[in-house]
Design a protein around this motif. Structure first.
Motif, mmCIF file in Angstrom:
data_model
loop_
_atom_site.group_PDB
_atom_site.id
_atom_site.type_symbol
_atom_site.label_atom_id
_atom_site.label_comp_id
_atom_site.label_asym_id
_atom_site.label_seq_id
_atom_site.Cartn_x
_atom_site.Cartn_y
_atom_site.Cartn_z
ATOM 1 N N TYR A 53 0.843 -1.191 0.000
ATOM 2 C CA TYR A 53 0.000 0.000 0.000
ATOM 3 C C TYR A 53 0.881 1.245 0.000
ATOM 4 O O TYR A 53 1.816 1.364 0.784
ATOM 5 C CB TYR A 53 -0.899 -0.022 1.229
ATOM 6 C CG TYR A 53 -1.812 1.168 1.352
ATOM 7 C CD1 TYR A 53 -2.908 1.321 0.504
ATOM 8 C CD2 TYR A 53 -1.592 2.134 2.326
ATOM 9 C CE1 TYR A 53 -3.756 2.405 0.612
ATOM 10 C CE2 TYR A 53 -2.447 3.215 2.456
ATOM 11 C CZ TYR A 53 -3.519 3.356 1.599
ATOM 12 O OH TYR A 53 -4.358 4.439 1.705
ATOM 13 N N GLN A 165 -2.856 0.639 -4.373
ATOM 14 C CA GLN A 165 -2.906 -0.565 -3.546
ATOM 15 C C GLN A 165 -1.964 -1.641 -4.049
ATOM 16 O O GLN A 165 -1.627 -2.567 -3.314
ATOM 17 C CB GLN A 165 -4.345 -1.074 -3.487
ATOM 18 C CG GLN A 165 -5.248 -0.126 -2.692
ATOM 19 C CD GLN A 165 -6.708 -0.295 -3.056
ATOM 20 O OE1 GLN A 165 -7.082 -0.213 -4.220
ATOM 21 N NE2 GLN A 165 -7.539 -0.512 -2.066
ATOM 22 N N SER A 229 -8.493 -4.182 -1.828
ATOM 23 C CA SER A 229 -9.168 -3.938 -0.542
ATOM 24 C C SER A 229 -9.925 -5.155 -0.034
ATOM 25 O O SER A 229 -10.293 -5.202 1.137
ATOM 26 C CB SER A 229 -10.141 -2.747 -0.600
ATOM 27 O OG SER A 229 -9.440 -1.543 -0.743
ATOM 28 N N TYR A 232 -9.623 -7.389 3.737
ATOM 29 C CA TYR A 232 -9.028 -6.642 4.849
ATOM 30 C C TYR A 232 -10.029 -5.651 5.399
ATOM 31 O O TYR A 232 -10.554 -4.805 4.675
ATOM 32 C CB TYR A 232 -7.775 -5.887 4.391
ATOM 33 C CG TYR A 232 -7.247 -4.944 5.454
ATOM 34 C CD1 TYR A 232 -6.654 -5.441 6.606
ATOM 35 C CD2 TYR A 232 -7.374 -3.570 5.304
ATOM 36 C CE1 TYR A 232 -6.191 -4.576 7.585
ATOM 37 C CE2 TYR A 232 -6.904 -2.702 6.276
ATOM 38 C CZ TYR A 232 -6.313 -3.208 7.413
ATOM 39 O OH TYR A 232 -5.868 -2.359 8.383
ATOM 40 N N ARG A 234 -11.031 -3.556 9.385
ATOM 41 C CA ARG A 234 -10.746 -3.358 10.805
ATOM 42 C C ARG A 234 -11.946 -3.678 11.682
ATOM 43 O O ARG A 234 -11.829 -3.714 12.908
ATOM 44 C CB ARG A 234 -10.293 -1.914 11.047
ATOM 45 C CG ARG A 234 -8.968 -1.584 10.354
ATOM 46 C CD ARG A 234 -8.591 -0.133 10.530
ATOM 47 N NE ARG A 234 -7.332 0.176 9.849
ATOM 48 C CZ ARG A 234 -6.807 1.389 9.776
ATOM 49 N NH1 ARG A 234 -7.428 2.412 10.328
ATOM 50 N NH2 ARG A 234 -5.671 1.581 9.134
ATOM 51 N N ASP A 280 -3.843 -7.969 3.636
ATOM 52 C CA ASP A 280 -3.668 -7.415 4.978
ATOM 53 C C ASP A 280 -3.445 -5.915 4.855
ATOM 54 O O ASP A 280 -3.574 -5.336 3.770
ATOM 55 C CB ASP A 280 -2.512 -8.094 5.729
ATOM 56 C CG ASP A 280 -1.193 -8.061 4.961
ATOM 57 O OD1 ASP A 280 -0.896 -7.033 4.318
ATOM 58 O OD2 ASP A 280 -0.451 -9.054 4.999
ATOM 59 N N GLU A 281 -3.067 -5.268 5.944
ATOM 60 C CA GLU A 281 -2.920 -3.814 5.956
ATOM 61 C C GLU A 281 -1.824 -3.335 5.012
ATOM 62 O O GLU A 281 -1.905 -2.254 4.436
ATOM 63 C CB GLU A 281 -2.627 -3.330 7.369
ATOM 64 C CG GLU A 281 -2.642 -1.822 7.524
ATOM 65 C CD GLU A 281 -2.531 -1.381 8.977
ATOM 66 O OE1 GLU A 281 -2.636 -0.174 9.237
ATOM 67 O OE2 GLU A 281 -2.335 -2.250 9.846
ATOM 68 N N THR A 282 -0.793 -4.168 4.813
ATOM 69 C CA THR A 282 0.327 -3.787 3.949
ATOM 70 C C THR A 282 0.092 -4.195 2.502
ATOM 71 O O THR A 282 0.271 -3.408 1.579
ATOM 72 C CB THR A 282 1.630 -4.436 4.458
ATOM 73 O OG1 THR A 282 1.884 -3.998 5.803
ATOM 74 C CG2 THR A 282 2.808 -4.048 3.570
ATOM 75 N N GLN A 284 -2.633 -4.926 0.108
ATOM 76 C CA GLN A 284 -4.069 -4.723 0.079
ATOM 77 C C GLN A 284 -4.737 -5.143 -1.230
ATOM 78 O O GLN A 284 -5.879 -4.769 -1.493
ATOM 79 C CB GLN A 284 -4.400 -3.253 0.378
ATOM 80 C CG GLN A 284 -4.082 -2.857 1.812
ATOM 81 C CD GLN A 284 -4.686 -1.517 2.190
ATOM 82 O OE1 GLN A 284 -5.417 -0.900 1.437
ATOM 83 N NE2 GLN A 284 -4.358 -1.053 3.380
#
Length: 325
Positions: A53, A165, A229, A232, A234, A280-282, A284
């Protein structure tokens, strides 16, 4: 004006809306299109290299990805594309399309843009920015290992920004030493989000794989899908997305009869999976591979991706079936 005329007017307005071109929304209203379909001996590779990302990229900002794909020694490329997955393209708080370029550092080649797919939330509100996928062409990969780097640059002359991304590379190749295969490649950008009045059923995008398949002699069938996206979030939600293959998202048949039918004819009613996509967050760019051989039909094959608070952009799909021998 009489109530009858008002009713007729409302009906005509409703029908007109149905006939109008699909607008950009969180609903599944921009289905992917088939861009390659053939039967031959070969295979395919897809990679996002070392994509991560990017965060916000401002004017003159750059983003670099290294690729290291490998093809068989007898491979000849049939279809190849590089995909840039971008989002949150804006100028201050206004939606605007990005201005970007892509360069290969090993050859100095400025890659030609072959297309752009976009989508957005679809109504005036805070953070209604564009997301999409830009498609670039480049020199065909060579047999054996290929190592090269691409550099993306924000060429805006104003202060517009966007995030990346990841960048993906797809190469479909012919190879006499590989199994005989039937391939479908689909591309697009359909933003799906079950929110702001959009239900999961509405936030569903169907991918059709037109044509017929002789199922006799098949040894495998794989569905490969890409959704930036996807996978993933939260939020702590038990089910964030669903994937259907040759199965409608809803069924009018009682579950008891569905169970009996599935027992008597395995795969006859398709298959459903939940919480697909690996990201994941990294990293994406959500990716998923599924064995769909038991659920494959001789014709009318389709997949459907449904969002349930995941927030994803469905961009790529490959259906790949291989024969024995």
């Amino acid at each position: 004006m009489s109530s009858r005329r008002i009713a007729v007017g409302l009906i005509l307005l409703f029908l007109g809306l149905l006939a109008a071109p699909a607008a950009a929304t969180y609903a599944g209203d921009r289905p992917l299109s088939t861009v390659f379909n053939d039967e031959f001996r070969g295979g395919y590779v897809y990679t996002v290299g070392n994509s991560t990302y990017s965060g916000s990229i401002g004017p003159e900002g750059e983003y670099t990805v290294a690729f290291d794909p490998e093809l068989p020694a007898d491979a000849t490329v049939r279809y190849q594309r590089i995909y840039v997955y971008w989002a949150w393209s804006k100028l201050d708080q206004n939606a605007i399309y990005p201005v970007l370029s892509l360069t290969r550092t090993d050859t100095g080649e400025h890659l030609a843009e072959a297309g752009r797919y976009t989508d957005s939330k679809g109504f005036v509100s805070q953070n209604d920015f564009f997301s999409g996928m830009d498609i670039f062409t480049t020199g065909d990969l060579n047999p054996g290992k290929n190592s090269f780097t691409v550099v993306l640059k924000n060429n805006a002359t104003d202060n517009r920004t966007f995030v990346v991304q990841g960048i993906g590379l797809l190469a479909v190749y012919e190879s006499p030493g590989s199994p005989e295969a039937i391939a479908w490649v689909s591309e697009g950008a359909d933003l799906l989000y079950s929110s702001h009045g959009i239900t999961p059923v509405m936030a569903s995008s169907r991918i059709d794989f037109p044509g017929t398949i002789d199922r006799s002699g098949l040894k495998s069938a794989e569905l490969f899908i890409v959704a930036p996206s996807g996978g993933y979030t939260r939020e702590k939600i038990p089910v964030i997305n669903r994937l259907f293959f040759n199965r409608e998202g809803t069924s009018s048949m009682p579950s008891f009869f569905e169970t009996i039918l599935s027992a008597l004819f395995p795969g006859s009613s398709g298959k459903e999976w939940v919480n697909v996509f690996d990201s994941d967050e990294t990293m994406q760019v959500g990716i998923d591979r599924r064995d769909v051989l038991p659920y494959l039909r001789s014709d009318g094959n389709f997949a459907q991706v449904q969002d349930e608070k995941d927030y994803l952009v469905l961009t790529n799909a490959v259906l790949w079936a291989e024969r024995r021998g």
